[in-house]
Design a protein around this motif. Structure first.
Motif, PDB file in Angstrom:
ATOM      1  N   GLY A 138       0.778  -1.174   0.189  1.00 12.85           N
ATOM      2  CA  GLY A 138      -0.168   0.063  -0.009  1.00 12.85           C
ATOM      3  C   GLY A 138       0.699   1.286   0.077  1.00 12.85           C
ATOM      4  N   ASP A 140       2.861   4.569  -1.005  1.00  8.13           N
ATOM      5  CA  ASP A 140       2.178   5.562  -1.994  1.00  8.13           C
ATOM      6  C   ASP A 140       3.192   6.298  -2.654  1.00  8.13           C
ATOM      7  OD1 ASP A 140       0.545   7.503  -3.525  1.00  8.13           O
ATOM      8  OD2 ASP A 140       0.318   8.880  -1.576  1.00  8.13           O
ATOM      9  N   GLY A 141       3.409   6.281  -3.947  1.00  9.31           N
ATOM     10  CA  GLY A 141       4.382   6.991  -4.601  1.00  9.31           C
ATOM     11  C   GLY A 141       5.691   6.257  -4.878  1.00  9.31           C
ATOM     12  N   ARG A 153       4.897  10.205   2.274  1.00  6.78           N
ATOM     13  CA  ARG A 153       3.783  10.615   2.588  1.00  6.78           C
ATOM     14  C   ARG A 153       3.001   9.940   3.704  1.00  6.78           C
ATOM     15  NH1 ARG A 153       4.191  10.211  -3.149  1.00  6.78           N
ATOM     16  NH2 ARG A 153       4.145  12.200  -4.179  1.00  6.78           N
ATOM     17  N   ASN A 167      -1.312   2.141   8.665  1.00  7.95           N
ATOM     18  CA  ASN A 167      -0.890   3.087   7.729  1.00  7.95           C
ATOM     19  C   ASN A 167      -1.612   4.305   7.873  1.00  7.95           C
ATOM     20  OD1 ASN A 167       0.681   1.546   5.711  1.00  7.95           O
ATOM     21  ND2 ASN A 167      -1.061   0.345   5.804  1.00  7.95           N
TER      22      ASN A 167
END
Length: 214
Positions: A138, A140-141, A153, A167
């Motif tokens: 999961g 991000d980026g 992030r 998260n």
């Protein structure tokens, strides 16, 4: 070494012709730029041609040039043990481009392509299992892009109350420190400083001594 590299370049120029977009020799290594669509065909030729025999894929990596179009490069580092030569092959791609996977040509490319996907977001068409390799589920980026924020992030932590991995947005546990580069060290006087033996920062040490004496 230079003559050997020039001979290698001449062989590649004759073989690739219009598929050779650029070439250069720097730091005793030959680098070539080829079209994205032809990468599988070219690497197969470089691996199998009798005068080349680049049968080992040493590394496969991405490079990010945010101000350039196309933005990314995928770089293949090849080694010919037979001829004791190295070759760097580059292709240039954008975020939306699909790069043909070379897992069927070099088995070592499997995890290397996954790493490039994970770090840069460059996708490989035909890869048997294109999942993230180094980041958390999961995530991000893409961390190796030069516009990725230094603190990320999201952060992952284990919550003792819920007994689950959470998260959540990044929460810095302390503020960024304000560093003071004026050192209070003493005794660092050189010959050039004899006229003015006070080192910047010494006044801080004197202030601390006064506070202790009080």
């Amino acid at each position: 070494m230079v003559s050997s590299l020039n001979e290698l370049l001449h062989k590649i120029q004759e073989a690739l012709k219009t598929d050779l977009l650029e070439d250069s020799i720097a730091a005793d290594q030959l680098s070539i730029v080829v079209p994205v669509k032809a990468i599988a065909k070219i690497l197969t030729y470089l691996r199998d041609a009798e005068g080349l025999l680049f049968r080992q894929l040493v590394d496969l990596c991405g490079v990010d040039y945010p101000a350039r179009t196309p933005r990314f490069e995928v770089v293949y580092h090849l080694l010919s043990l037979k001829h004791n030569q190295r070759l760097r092959v580059k292709i240039r791609v954008d975020e939306a481009d699909m790069v043909p996977s070379i897992c069927s040509i070099f088995r070592s490319a499997n995890w290397l392509e996954r790493e490039v996907w994970d770090m840069y977001g460059i996708r490989f068409a035909g890869h048997p299992d294109l999942r993230r390799l180094l980041t958390d589920y999961g995530f991000d980026g893409f961390p190796m892009r030069k516009d990725f924020p230094l603190i990320g992030r999201v952060q992952v932590r284990y919550d003792q109350e819920t007994k689950q991995v959470q998260n959540e947005p990044v929460n810095l546990q302390q503020q960024f420190r304000s560093f003071d580069f004026e050192s209070p060290w003493e005794g660092m006087v050189t010959a050039a400083q004899h006229a003015s033996p006070i080192i910047p920062g010494d006044e801080k040490a004197a202030d601390k001594q006064e506070e202790k004496s009080k």
